[in-house]
Write a protein that holds these residues in place. Structure first.
Motif, PDB file in Angstrom:
ATOM      1  N   ASP A 112       0.761  -1.221  -0.019  1.00 27.59           N
ATOM      2  CA  ASP A 112       0.074   0.103  -0.083  1.00 27.59           C
ATOM      3  C   ASP A 112       0.862   1.287   0.046  1.00 27.59           C
ATOM      4  O   ASP A 112       0.578   2.480  -0.713  1.00 27.59           O
ATOM      5  N   TRP A 113       2.056   1.201   0.997  1.00 27.92           N
ATOM      6  CA  TRP A 113       2.611   2.395   0.843  1.00 27.92           C
ATOM      7  C   TRP A 113       3.566   2.652  -0.393  1.00 27.92           C
ATOM      8  O   TRP A 113       3.675   3.660  -0.772  1.00 27.92           O
ATOM      9  N   SER A 114       3.889   1.373  -1.127  1.00 29.84           N
ATOM     10  CA  SER A 114       4.650   1.785  -2.461  1.00 29.84           C
ATOM     11  C   SER A 114       3.813   2.241  -3.185  1.00 29.84           C
ATOM     12  O   SER A 114       4.027   3.247  -4.261  1.00 29.84           O
ATOM     13  N   ALA A 115       2.475   1.998  -3.527  1.00 27.62           N
ATOM     14  CA  ALA A 115       1.157   2.297  -4.611  1.00 27.62           C
ATOM     15  C   ALA A 115       1.223   3.813  -4.240  1.00 27.62           C
ATOM     16  O   ALA A 115       0.972   4.546  -5.109  1.00 27.62           O
ATOM     17  N   HIS A 116       0.982   4.078  -2.724  1.00 35.20           N
ATOM     18  CA  HIS A 116       0.742   5.447  -2.421  1.00 35.20           C
ATOM     19  C   HIS A 116       1.849   6.306  -2.982  1.00 35.20           C
ATOM     20  O   HIS A 116       1.547   7.377  -3.531  1.00 35.20           O
ATOM     21  N   ASN A 117       2.931   5.871  -2.887  1.00 39.20           N
ATOM     22  CA  ASN A 117       4.260   6.896  -3.360  1.00 39.20           C
ATOM     23  C   ASN A 117       4.243   6.983  -4.950  1.00 39.20           C
ATOM     24  O   ASN A 117       4.437   8.047  -5.298  1.00 39.20           O
ATOM     25  N   GLU A 118       3.745   5.696  -5.303  1.00 41.04           N
ATOM     26  CA  GLU A 118       3.869   5.966  -6.651  1.00 41.04           C
ATOM     27  C   GLU A 118       2.622   6.744  -7.496  1.00 41.04           C
ATOM     28  O   GLU A 118       3.089   7.483  -8.317  1.00 41.04           O
ATOM     29  N   GLU A 119       1.792   6.840  -6.778  1.00 41.40           N
ATOM     30  CA  GLU A 119       0.634   7.659  -7.302  1.00 41.40           C
ATOM     31  C   GLU A 119       0.749   9.232  -6.998  1.00 41.40           C
ATOM     32  O   GLU A 119       0.566  10.028  -7.775  1.00 41.40           O
ATOM     33  N   ARG A 120       1.587   9.424  -5.800  1.00 40.95           N
ATOM     34  CA  ARG A 120       2.032  10.705  -5.607  1.00 40.95           C
ATOM     35  C   ARG A 120       3.082  11.381  -6.505  1.00 40.95           C
ATOM     36  O   ARG A 120       2.830  12.344  -6.887  1.00 40.95           O
ATOM     37  N   LEU A 121       3.806  10.364  -6.992  1.00 39.19           N
ATOM     38  CA  LEU A 121       4.890  10.661  -7.990  1.00 39.19           C
ATOM     39  C   LEU A 121       4.140  11.078  -9.471  1.00 39.19           C
ATOM     40  O   LEU A 121       4.539  12.088  -9.804  1.00 39.19           O
ATOM     41  N   THR A 122       3.363  10.109  -9.597  1.00 36.06           N
ATOM     42  CA  THR A 122       2.520  10.491 -10.957  1.00 36.06           C
ATOM     43  C   THR A 122       1.841  11.829 -10.966  1.00 36.06           C
ATOM     44  O   THR A 122       1.842  12.272 -11.964  1.00 36.06           O
ATOM     45  N   GLN A 123       1.061  11.930  -9.700  1.00 37.94           N
ATOM     46  CA  GLN A 123       0.483  13.214  -9.717  1.00 37.94           C
ATOM     47  C   GLN A 123       1.414  14.418  -9.789  1.00 37.94           C
ATOM     48  O   GLN A 123       0.999  15.326 -10.454  1.00 37.94           O
ATOM     49  N   ALA A 124       2.501  14.541  -9.318  1.00 40.65           N
ATOM     50  CA  ALA A 124       3.428  15.554  -9.065  1.00 40.65           C
ATOM     51  C   ALA A 124       4.243  15.706 -10.553  1.00 40.65           C
ATOM     52  O   ALA A 124       4.213  16.779 -10.889  1.00 40.65           O
ATOM     53  N   ILE A 125       4.233  14.743 -11.247  1.00 41.64           N
ATOM     54  CA  ILE A 125       4.951  14.542 -12.731  1.00 41.64           C
ATOM     55  C   ILE A 125       3.926  15.461 -13.651  1.00 41.64           C
ATOM     56  O   ILE A 125       4.258  16.045 -14.467  1.00 41.64           O
ATOM     57  N   SER A 126       2.558  14.997 -13.307  1.00 39.79           N
ATOM     58  CA  SER A 126       1.558  15.819 -14.036  1.00 39.79           C
ATOM     59  C   SER A 126       1.386  17.161 -13.988  1.00 39.79           C
ATOM     60  O   SER A 126       0.949  17.684 -14.860  1.00 39.79           O
ATOM     61  N   THR A 127       1.931  17.807 -13.039  1.00 43.41           N
ATOM     62  CA  THR A 127       1.936  19.229 -12.766  1.00 43.41           C
ATOM     63  C   THR A 127       2.886  19.772 -13.672  1.00 43.41           C
ATOM     64  O   THR A 127       2.914  21.153 -13.844  1.00 43.41           O
ATOM     65  N   LEU A 128       3.894  19.091 -13.998  1.00 41.86           N
ATOM     66  CA  LEU A 128       4.983  19.659 -14.818  1.00 41.86           C
ATOM     67  C   LEU A 128       4.427  20.241 -16.430  1.00 41.86           C
ATOM     68  O   LEU A 128       3.652  19.143 -16.931  1.00 41.86           O
ATOM     69  N   ASP A 129       5.046  20.815 -17.067  1.00 42.78           N
ATOM     70  CA  ASP A 129       4.888  21.161 -18.439  1.00 42.78           C
ATOM     71  C   ASP A 129       5.463  19.975 -19.286  1.00 42.78           C
ATOM     72  O   ASP A 129       6.459  19.022 -18.829  1.00 42.78           O
ATOM     73  N   GLU A 130       4.987  19.758 -20.473  1.00 45.81           N
ATOM     74  CA  GLU A 130       5.319  18.630 -21.384  1.00 45.81           C
ATOM     75  C   GLU A 130       6.812  18.427 -21.797  1.00 45.81           C
ATOM     76  O   GLU A 130       7.265  17.196 -21.487  1.00 45.81           O
ATOM     77  N   ARG A 131       7.542  19.466 -21.780  1.00 49.00           N
ATOM     78  CA  ARG A 131       9.111  19.356 -22.134  1.00 49.00           C
ATOM     79  C   ARG A 131       9.845  19.116 -20.925  1.00 49.00           C
ATOM     80  O   ARG A 131      10.741  18.264 -20.890  1.00 49.00           O
TER      81      ARG A 131
END
Length: 283
Positions: A216-235
Motif C-alpha cells: 500500500d505504501w509503495s502504491a501510495h508513493n507511486e501515485e503521488r509521484l505520478t500526480q507530481a509529474i503531471s503538474t509539470l509542462d510537457e517539455r
C-alpha cells in the motif's frame, strides 16, 4: 627428549618461556615423513604416530596464539586450547587429499581459540581496567556468599573493597547480565550441534499485514509521484522521462539538439523540474 617431556608439551604450565623454547626445538617433519605417519594413524590407529604428528606443530599453535594477544587472555590458555584443535585436526587429517597438515590444522586451531575467547569474552568486557578486574573477582566471591545485594550489602562491599557504592552497583549489573551463545556446540562432542538463535527467531518479513502495508505504501508513493509529474509542462516531463525513467538514458546534448537549446539549459530545466517534484512530494 623423554616421552614425559613430550606429553607435557601439549599442556603449557607456569613456565611458558621454557615451553615455547622446547616446542621450537622440535624438528619439523618432511612431507614424506608426515604422509607416512598420517597413513599409519589412519589405517592402524597408531597413537605414537599421532604424537609424532602433533609435537612438531606445537610451534605453529604458539604462533597463532600470539595473534590473539589483544584479547586480554592468558597466552598459556590460548595455546592449550589451540593444542586441542591441533589434536582434533590430526585425528581428522586425510593424507590422501594431498595437503600438508599445517594447512588443514590451522582452521581447527583457530576454531578452538575462537570458542575459548567467546566463552571468556564476557569477563573481558565486564572488567576493562586493573581496578575493575580486582573488583570483579572480589565481587563475584561476595555474591556467592550474599546472593542478590541489598542496599546495606552494597555499602558493606564498597567499604570492604574501598570503592564507591555506585561502582559496586555498576559491576553487579554487569555480572548479573546473561550472555546467550549465538553459535557453537552443546558440549565437546562435535556431533552435538546447538543451532544459533538466528535459526529459530521468527521471520516477520513475509507476515501478511507487513506485506500489505508495504504494498500500500509503495502504491501510495507511486501515485503521488505520478500526480507530481503531471503538474509539470510537457517539455519538463519529457526531459525527466528521458533522463531518469527510460532504460536507455538520453544525454543532455541529445535533448539539446531535440529542443534546439543548449545542453546547459537542459540541465537547468531538469534541475528545476526535480525541485518542483521534491516540493510536491513534501507537501
Amino acid at each position: 627428549m623423554t616421552n614425559a617431556m613430550q606429553l607435557n608439551l601439549t599442556t603449557p604450565g607456569s613456565n611458558l618461556t621454557s615451553y615455547i623454547a622446547t616446542a621450537n626445538s622440535i624438528p619439523m617433519l618432511t612431507a614424506e615423513e608426515e604422509h607416512a605417519l598420517a597413513v599409519d594413524l589412519q589405517e592402524n590407529g597408531n597413537l605414537d604416530a599421532a604424537r609424532r604428528l602433533i609435537l612438531p606443530h606445537l610451534r605453529f599453535v604458539i604462533h597463532v596464539a600470539r595473534g590473539y594477544a589483544g584479547y586480554g587472555l592468558q597466552q598459556a590458555d590460548l595455546i592449550q586450547e589451540g593444542n586441542i584443535g591441533l589434536m582434533k585436526a590430526v585425528k581428522r587429517f586425510d593424507p590422501s587429499v594431498g595437503v600438508r597438515l599445517v594447512s588443514f590444522a590451522v582452521h581447527w586451531i583457530r576454531a578452538e581459540m575462537h570458542e575459548f575467547i567467546l566463552r571468556n569474552w564476557r569477563i573481558v568486557k565486564v572488567a576493562t581496567t586493573k581496578a575493575q578486574r580486582k573488583l570483579f573477582f572480589n565481587l563475584r566471591k561476595s555474591k556467592t556468599r550474599l546472593g542478590w545485594f541489598s542496599h546495606e550489602q552494597v555499602q558493606t562491599v564498597a567499604n570492604e573493597l574501598g570503592v564507591k557504592p555506585e561502582t559496586v552497583l555498576e559491576m553487579e549489573s554487569r555480572l548479573s547480565g546473561r550472555d546467550v551463545g549465538f553459535d557453537g556446540y552443546q558440549d565437546d562432542d562435535d556431533d552435538s550441534f546447538a543451532y544459533a538463535p538466528a535459526a529459530y527467531l521468527q521471520d516477520v518479513s513475509e507476515e501478511p499485514a507487513r506485506v500489505l502495508e508495504a504494498a500500500d505504501w509503495s502504491a501510495h508513493n507511486e501515485e503521488r509521484l505520478t500526480q507530481a509529474i503531471s503538474t509539470l509542462d510537457e517539455r519538463s516531463q519529457d526531459i525527466l522521462a528521458s533522463r531518469w525513467l527510460s532504460e536507455e538514458k538520453t544525454t543532455l546534448h541529445e535533448l539539446a539538439d531535440k529542443y534546439g537549446i543548449s545542453a546547459e539549459r537542459i540541465r537547468q530545466l531538469e534541475k528545476a523540474a526535480m525541485q518542483k517534484l521534491r516540493s510536491a512530494l513534501m507537501d
